[in-house]
Design an enzyme around this catalytic site. Sequence first.
Site, PDB file in Angstrom:
ATOM      1  N   CYS A   7      -3.261  10.035 -10.289  1.00  0.00           N
ATOM      2  CA  CYS A   7      -3.811   8.523  -9.430  1.00  0.00           C
ATOM      3  C   CYS A   7      -2.493   9.091  -8.075  1.00  0.00           C
ATOM      4  O   CYS A   7      -0.919   9.427  -8.795  1.00  0.00           O
ATOM      5  CB  CYS A   7      -3.765   7.564 -10.029  1.00  0.00           C
ATOM      6  SG  CYS A   7      -3.193   6.071  -8.629  1.00  0.00           S
ATOM      7  N   ASP A  33      -0.683   2.369   5.865  1.00  0.00           N
ATOM      8  CA  ASP A  33      -1.816   3.760   5.228  1.00  0.00           C
ATOM      9  C   ASP A  33      -1.426   4.559   6.441  1.00  0.00           C
ATOM     10  O   ASP A  33      -1.416   4.684   7.218  1.00  0.00           O
ATOM     11  CB  ASP A  33      -2.811   2.595   5.964  1.00  0.00           C
ATOM     12  CG  ASP A  33      -3.842   3.489   5.452  1.00  0.00           C
ATOM     13  OD1 ASP A  33      -5.058   2.938   4.640  1.00  0.00           O
ATOM     14  OD2 ASP A  33      -4.658   4.401   5.883  1.00  0.00           O
ATOM     15  N   HIS A 106      -5.731  -1.767  -4.030  1.00  0.00           N
ATOM     16  CA  HIS A 106      -5.660  -2.424  -2.777  1.00  0.00           C
ATOM     17  C   HIS A 106      -5.412  -3.329  -2.101  1.00  0.00           C
ATOM     18  O   HIS A 106      -7.289  -3.153  -2.328  1.00  0.00           O
ATOM     19  CB  HIS A 106      -4.834  -0.997  -2.998  1.00  0.00           C
ATOM     20  CG  HIS A 106      -6.348  -0.401  -2.115  1.00  0.00           C
ATOM     21  ND1 HIS A 106      -6.992   1.021  -3.133  1.00  0.00           N
ATOM     22  CD2 HIS A 106      -6.804   0.464  -1.036  1.00  0.00           C
ATOM     23  CE1 HIS A 106      -8.051   1.430  -2.416  1.00  0.00           C
ATOM     24  NE2 HIS A 106      -7.797   1.090  -1.786  1.00  0.00           N
TER      25      HIS A 106
HETATM   26  P1  5GP Z   1      -9.814   2.904   0.189  1.00  0.00           P
HETATM   27  O1  5GP Z   1     -10.911   2.989   0.932  1.00  0.00           O
HETATM   28  O2  5GP Z   1     -10.360   3.086  -1.018  1.00  0.00           O
HETATM   29  O3  5GP Z   1     -10.130   1.537   0.052  1.00  0.00           O
HETATM   30  O4  5GP Z   1      -8.729   3.468   1.112  1.00  0.00           O
HETATM   31  C1  5GP Z   1      -7.895   3.938   0.871  1.00  0.00           C
HETATM   32  C2  5GP Z   1      -6.597   4.145   1.549  1.00  0.00           C
HETATM   33  O5  5GP Z   1      -5.340   4.994   1.338  1.00  0.00           O
HETATM   34  C3  5GP Z   1      -6.857   5.317   3.441  1.00  0.00           C
HETATM   35  O6  5GP Z   1      -7.541   3.785   3.905  1.00  0.00           O
HETATM   36  C4  5GP Z   1      -6.328   6.179   2.938  1.00  0.00           C
HETATM   37  O7  5GP Z   1      -5.851   6.592   4.674  1.00  0.00           O
HETATM   38  C5  5GP Z   1      -4.683   5.823   2.080  1.00  0.00           C
HETATM   39  N1  5GP Z   1      -4.685   6.471   2.504  1.00  0.00           N
HETATM   40  C6  5GP Z   1      -4.710   7.598   1.197  1.00  0.00           C
HETATM   41  N2  5GP Z   1      -3.958   8.496   1.014  1.00  0.00           N
HETATM   42  C7  5GP Z   1      -2.608   8.310   1.008  1.00  0.00           C
HETATM   43  C8  5GP Z   1      -1.424   8.441   1.168  1.00  0.00           C
HETATM   44  O8  5GP Z   1      -1.034   9.344   0.208  1.00  0.00           O
HETATM   45  N3  5GP Z   1      -0.368   7.296   1.912  1.00  0.00           N
HETATM   46  C9  5GP Z   1      -0.569   6.437   2.989  1.00  0.00           C
HETATM   47  N4  5GP Z   1      -0.223   5.770   2.677  1.00  0.00           N
HETATM   48  N5  5GP Z   1      -2.396   5.805   2.579  1.00  0.00           N
HETATM   49  C10 5GP Z   1      -3.207   6.783   1.578  1.00  0.00           C
HETATM   50 ZN    ZN Z   2      -2.852   4.750  -9.819  1.00  0.00          ZN
END
Ligand code: 5GP
Ligand code: ZN
Length: 119
Positions: A7, A33, A106
């Site tokens: 993860c 993000d 999140h």
């Molecule tokens: P979801 O689509 O699951 O709601 O959002 C996942 C979020 O995590 C996305 O907005 C993406 O930009 C962010 N994200 C994914 N990988 C990373 C990472 O390695 N570091 C950071 N800071 N944000 C991440």
């Molecule tokens: Zn996790």
Amino acid sequence: MNTSSDCIFCKIVSGQIPSRKVFEDDEILAFHDINPWAPVHFLMIPKTHIVSMAHVGPAHQALIGRMLGLAPRLALEAGAGPYPEGGFRIVTNTGKEGGQEVHHLHFHVMGGPRPWLRG
Ligand code: 5GP
Ligand code: ZN
């Protein structure tokens, strides 16, 4: 604390993947993000690996309550304007049809002057 070895957000909690932190305590981490949609866009996560909002139950009420209770202060500190002219948006994508890509719970907290890239 639950962790999942594959993860990315558990790796951010452990420091294996770096992040720009907004807030941290023993249970909660907030970080910017990597791909922001808005001038202010950070994520709030429980440090323990909870897969999604669909996995939240009565045992998590205090933790989720603390996360949401913290969000307004962190949004202002991160640069969101004050209510009502400013404000912020809190989004939790859940499951495939809910648009969830990272399967560690999140809350997206977004704010700042519009237009935004998305949202
Ligand atoms: P979801 O689509 O699951 O709601 O959002 C996942 C979020 O995590 C996305 O907005 C993406 O930009 C962010 N994200 C994914 N990988 C990373 C990472 O390695 N570091 C950071 N800071 N944000 C991440
Ligand atoms: Zn996790």
